[in-house]
Design a protein around this motif. Structure first.
Motif, PDB file in Angstrom:
ATOM      1  N   ALA A  35     -34.934 -82.326  53.313  1.00 32.62           N
ATOM      2  CA  ALA A  35     -34.977 -83.787  53.491  1.00 32.62           C
ATOM      3  C   ALA A  35     -35.295 -83.841  55.005  1.00 32.62           C
ATOM      4  N   TRP A  36     -35.702 -85.562  55.108  1.00 34.58           N
ATOM      5  CA  TRP A  36     -35.933 -85.995  57.049  1.00 34.58           C
ATOM      6  C   TRP A  36     -35.049 -86.897  56.714  1.00 34.58           C
ATOM      7  N   TYR A  37     -34.444 -87.372  58.014  1.00 33.58           N
ATOM      8  CA  TYR A  37     -33.567 -88.776  58.002  1.00 33.58           C
ATOM      9  C   TYR A  37     -33.693 -88.842  58.776  1.00 33.58           C
ATOM     10  N   ARG A  38     -33.293 -90.583  59.431  1.00 26.45           N
ATOM     11  CA  ARG A  38     -34.093 -90.574  61.064  1.00 26.45           C
ATOM     12  C   ARG A  38     -32.868 -91.861  61.315  1.00 26.45           C
ATOM     13  N   GLN A  39     -32.865 -91.499  62.268  1.00 28.05           N
ATOM     14  CA  GLN A  39     -31.419 -93.083  63.517  1.00 28.05           C
ATOM     15  C   GLN A  39     -32.107 -93.542  64.192  1.00 28.05           C
ATOM     16  N   ALA A  40     -32.564 -94.717  64.076  1.00 31.97           N
ATOM     17  CA  ALA A  40     -32.988 -95.809  64.748  1.00 31.97           C
ATOM     18  C   ALA A  40     -31.688 -95.846  66.101  1.00 31.97           C
ATOM     19  N   PRO A  41     -31.731 -96.391  67.220  1.00 29.34           N
ATOM     20  CA  PRO A  41     -30.935 -96.916  68.440  1.00 29.34           C
ATOM     21  C   PRO A  41     -30.266 -98.029  67.729  1.00 29.34           C
ATOM     22  N   GLY A  42     -28.591 -98.019  67.678  1.00 29.94           N
ATOM     23  CA  GLY A  42     -27.920 -99.199  66.983  1.00 29.94           C
ATOM     24  C   GLY A  42     -27.984 -99.194  65.481  1.00 29.94           C
ATOM     25  N   LYS A  43     -28.474 -98.068  65.226  1.00 28.12           N
ATOM     26  CA  LYS A  43     -28.338 -98.167  63.515  1.00 28.12           C
ATOM     27  C   LYS A  43     -28.011 -97.277  63.132  1.00 28.12           C
ATOM     28  N   GLU A  44     -27.559 -96.988  61.321  1.00 30.13           N
ATOM     29  CA  GLU A  44     -26.780 -95.908  60.963  1.00 30.13           C
ATOM     30  C   GLU A  44     -28.509 -94.545  60.521  1.00 30.13           C
ATOM     31  N   ARG A  45     -27.773 -93.433  60.157  1.00 32.90           N
ATOM     32  CA  ARG A  45     -28.749 -92.597  59.956  1.00 32.90           C
ATOM     33  C   ARG A  45     -29.186 -92.744  58.774  1.00 32.90           C
ATOM     34  N   GLU A  46     -30.438 -93.146  58.193  1.00 37.94           N
ATOM     35  CA  GLU A  46     -30.821 -92.801  57.247  1.00 37.94           C
ATOM     36  C   GLU A  46     -32.107 -91.690  56.691  1.00 37.94           C
ATOM     37  N   LEU A  47     -31.432 -92.259  55.456  1.00 32.88           N
ATOM     38  CA  LEU A  47     -32.925 -90.980  54.190  1.00 32.88           C
ATOM     39  C   LEU A  47     -33.913 -91.298  54.892  1.00 32.88           C
ATOM     40  N   VAL A  48     -35.220 -90.516  54.742  1.00 30.56           N
ATOM     41  CA  VAL A  48     -35.843 -91.129  55.044  1.00 30.56           C
ATOM     42  C   VAL A  48     -37.139 -90.434  53.430  1.00 30.56           C
ATOM     43  N   ALA A  49     -37.302 -88.991  53.630  1.00 26.70           N
ATOM     44  CA  ALA A  49     -37.779 -88.838  52.278  1.00 26.70           C
ATOM     45  C   ALA A  49     -37.300 -87.251  51.985  1.00 26.70           C
ATOM     46  N   THR A  50     -36.749 -86.317  51.180  1.00 25.37           N
ATOM     47  CA  THR A  50     -36.504 -85.387  50.098  1.00 25.37           C
ATOM     48  C   THR A  50     -36.956 -84.861  49.400  1.00 25.37           C
ATOM     49  N   ILE A  51     -36.661 -83.173  49.641  1.00 24.05           N
ATOM     50  CA  ILE A  51     -38.035 -82.876  48.427  1.00 24.05           C
ATOM     51  C   ILE A  51     -36.550 -82.105  47.670  1.00 24.05           C
ATOM     52  N   PHE A  52     -36.847 -81.439  46.734  1.00 24.28           N
ATOM     53  CA  PHE A  52     -36.144 -81.390  46.098  1.00 24.28           C
ATOM     54  C   PHE A  52     -36.034 -79.628  45.635  1.00 24.28           C
ATOM     55  N   ARG A  53     -35.182 -79.196  45.486  1.00 24.63           N
ATOM     56  CA  ARG A  53     -35.496 -77.236  45.247  1.00 24.63           C
ATOM     57  C   ARG A  53     -36.801 -76.532  44.051  1.00 24.63           C
ATOM     58  N   PHE A  54     -37.207 -77.619  43.422  1.00 16.75           N
ATOM     59  CA  PHE A  54     -37.957 -76.760  42.502  1.00 16.75           C
ATOM     60  C   PHE A  54     -39.364 -78.271  42.642  1.00 16.75           C
ATOM     61  N   GLY A  55     -39.454 -79.067  43.931  1.00 17.08           N
ATOM     62  CA  GLY A  55     -40.859 -80.202  44.536  1.00 17.08           C
ATOM     63  C   GLY A  55     -40.892 -81.559  44.403  1.00 17.08           C
ATOM     64  N   ASP A  56     -39.601 -81.999  43.280  1.00 13.08           N
ATOM     65  CA  ASP A  56     -39.917 -83.279  42.844  1.00 13.08           C
ATOM     66  C   ASP A  56     -39.948 -84.124  44.535  1.00 13.08           C
ATOM     67  N   THR A  57     -40.364 -84.506  44.702  1.00 13.65           N
ATOM     68  CA  THR A  57     -39.994 -85.793  46.074  1.00 13.65           C
ATOM     69  C   THR A  57     -38.676 -86.653  45.660  1.00 13.65           C
ATOM     70  N   ALA A  58     -38.792 -87.160  46.571  1.00 12.30           N
ATOM     71  CA  ALA A  58     -38.232 -88.644  47.122  1.00 12.30           C
ATOM     72  C   ALA A  58     -38.650 -89.439  48.449  1.00 12.30           C
ATOM     73  N   TYR A  59     -38.754 -90.774  48.467  1.00 11.33           N
ATOM     74  CA  TYR A  59     -38.732 -91.335  49.775  1.00 11.33           C
ATOM     75  C   TYR A  59     -38.221 -92.667  49.926  1.00 11.33           C
ATOM     76  N   ALA A  60     -37.542 -93.230  51.099  1.00 11.10           N
ATOM     77  CA  ALA A  60     -37.079 -94.587  50.734  1.00 11.10           C
ATOM     78  C   ALA A  60     -38.328 -95.732  51.559  1.00 11.10           C
ATOM     79  N   ASP A  61     -37.935 -96.842  50.575  1.00 12.43           N
ATOM     80  CA  ASP A  61     -39.160 -97.599  50.646  1.00 12.43           C
ATOM     81  C   ASP A  61     -39.936 -97.725  51.550  1.00 12.43           C
ATOM     82  N   SER A  62     -39.962 -97.459  52.546  1.00 17.96           N
ATOM     83  CA  SER A  62     -39.930 -98.705  53.996  1.00 17.96           C
ATOM     84  C   SER A  62     -41.591 -97.102  53.548  1.00 17.96           C
ATOM     85  N   VAL A  63     -41.202 -96.121  53.648  1.00 12.55           N
ATOM     86  CA  VAL A  63     -41.954 -95.328  54.495  1.00 12.55           C
ATOM     87  C   VAL A  63     -43.167 -94.441  53.149  1.00 12.55           C
ATOM     88  N   LYS A  64     -43.040 -94.828  51.619  1.00 14.13           N
ATOM     89  CA  LYS A  64     -43.659 -94.547  50.836  1.00 14.13           C
ATOM     90  C   LYS A  64     -45.129 -95.177  50.873  1.00 14.13           C
TER      91      LYS A  64
END
Length: 123
Positions: A35-64
């Motif tokens: 997965a990729w996470y990101r952390q902006a100044p003054g904000k909590e770390r958030e999950l951006v995108a995940t790729i699972f073991r067999f290739g399925d993916t999931a994205y945060a709404d903000s980056v879809k």
């Protein structure tokens, strides 16, 4: 030991693109979810995108529709293609992976983090 090393961050104008890469090294036996996470100044770390073991993916709404996560299991690598970037995407981006590390005859599973790479979007 296992290490995750990111690359590809930098500065880009709004509307531009960047591609982040993360490579796992060390005594890696197998990698499951990545997965990729990101952390902006003054904000909590958030999950951006995940790729699972067999290739399925999931994205945060903000980056879809703008970001694409992919992996190369042979190279032990996960990439994040980021298009149509905007200033709200400015953050430190972190790679994360569930890694089985070989220790003798045993395999120990842990969450690993990269050191982070800065992405700055501004005009």
């Amino acid at each position: 030991q296992v290490q995750l090393v990111e690359s590809g961050g930098g500065w880009v104008r709004p509307g531009g693109s960047l591609r982040l890469s993360c490579v796992a090294s060390g005594n890696v036996y197998e990698i499951h979810d990545m997965a990729w996470y990101r952390q902006a100044p003054g904000k909590e770390r958030e999950l951006v995108a995940t790729i699972f073991r067999f290739g399925d993916t999931a994205y945060a709404d903000s980056v879809k529709g703008r970001f694409t996560i992919s992996r190369d299991n042979r190279k032990k690598m996960v990439d994040l293609q980021m298009d149509k970037l905007n200033p709200d995407d400015t953050a430190v981006y972190y790679c994360n992976a569930d890694v089985g590390a070989r220790t003798g005859y045993a395999v120990n599973w842990s969450h690993y983090w990269g050191q982070g790479t800065q992405v700055t979007v501004s005009s």
